[in-house]
Design an enzyme around this catalytic site. Structure first.
Site, PDB file in Angstrom:
ATOM      1  N   ASP A   8       0.862  -1.172   0.000  1.00 51.03           N
ATOM      2  CA  ASP A   8       0.000   0.000   0.000  1.00 51.03           C
ATOM      3  C   ASP A   8       0.910   1.237   0.000  1.00 51.03           C
ATOM      4  O   ASP A   8       2.125   1.111   0.193  1.00 51.03           O
ATOM      5  CB  ASP A   8      -0.879  -0.034   1.259  1.00 51.03           C
ATOM      6  CG  ASP A   8      -1.763   1.187   1.379  1.00 51.03           C
ATOM      7  OD1 ASP A   8      -2.381   1.589   0.376  1.00 51.03           O
ATOM      8  OD2 ASP A   8      -1.838   1.753   2.486  1.00 51.03           O
ATOM      9  N   ASP A  10      -0.267   5.149   1.125  1.00 50.42           N
ATOM     10  CA  ASP A  10      -0.538   6.103   2.210  1.00 50.42           C
ATOM     11  C   ASP A  10      -0.585   5.406   3.561  1.00 50.42           C
ATOM     12  O   ASP A  10      -1.336   4.449   3.763  1.00 50.42           O
ATOM     13  CB  ASP A  10      -1.870   6.827   1.961  1.00 50.42           C
ATOM     14  CG  ASP A  10      -1.743   7.896   0.889  1.00 50.42           C
ATOM     15  OD1 ASP A  10      -0.933   8.816   1.085  1.00 50.42           O
ATOM     16  OD2 ASP A  10      -2.436   7.797  -0.133  1.00 50.42           O
TER      17      ASP A  10
END
Length: 224
Positions: A8, A10
């Site tokens: 991922d 953020d």
């Protein structure tokens, strides 16, 4: 056999999430208001429009203060830029990416955020060239917690779900990875650490807790 690691962005590679929440809190407090954490958290790791903190503030304060959306955006971004000035990659991220290359693993980035947000951040961190594929908001009809982005990443890399490990920091992201059938390792940040994660294979406080080699070895042992 693990052939790929998927990250991922953020909150996982760079802790933009905590700083973004803090910047909204600063904006709210400048107008004598408070931003409820429980309302804000629905945005994390999924569809950002599930809660719009600007709308929430303007509905409560706009008519009394003369605050408008453009001013709110400008002020909030100023707070965010100040907070992010010395925010780099989270501990252990660069070590994991280097180890993946050394081990001959494919690398992917799978984010619900838009490409024009992810790429400038990666460029600032000098990590753009570290990924074999980058999939973002524009690449899916449904973002996390839906598994669509992960399913597309597996197809892009031409691997099966049992051949990949996903690293996530939020419940929405972990749910997406598990739904797609990937090994899922959660590395929560300051904002997401108190949240409930329904399903995952391993939890780390930091990627410095274990080397990538050790982590993969433990995952193999756990299922083998």
């Amino acid at each position: 056999m693990i052939r790929a690691v998927l990250f991922d962005f953020d909150g996982l590679i760079r802790d933009t999430e905590t700083k973004e929440y803090e910047s909204f809190r600063m904006l709210y407090r400048a107008y004598g208001a408070e931003l409820p954490l429980e309302r804000y958290l629905v945005r994390i790791g999924g569809e950002a429009n599930s809660f719009n903190p600007y709308d929430h503030l303007l509905q409560g304060m706009g008519s009394r203060t003369g605050l408008d959306l453009e001013t709110a955006r400008r002020e909030r971004r100023s707070y965010y830029d100040q907070l992010m000035e010395h925010e780099f990659a989270r501990p252990g991220v660069e070590e994991y990416l280097s180890a993946a290359k050394r081990l001959g693993l494919l690398t992917g980035l799978v984010s619900s955020a838009p490409l024009d947000w992810v790429m400038p951040n990666l460029e600032q961190l000098k990590l753009t060239e570290q990924f074999d594929c980058i999939l973002t908001h524009e690449d899916a009809v449904r973002v996390k917690p839906d598994p669509e982005l992960y399913i597309k990443a597996l197809a892009w890399l031409n691997i099966g779900s049992a051949e990949a490990v996903a690293f996530e920091d939020s419940p929405n992201g972990a749910a997406a990875a598990k739904s797609a059938g990937l090994y899922t390792v959660i590395v929560p940040n300051d904002l997401t650490r108190p949240l409930h994660f329904a399903a995952y294979d391993m939890r780390l406080n930091s990627m410095l807790d274990l080397s990538l080699d050790q982590l993969i070895g433990r995952l193999h042992h756990a299922v083998g």
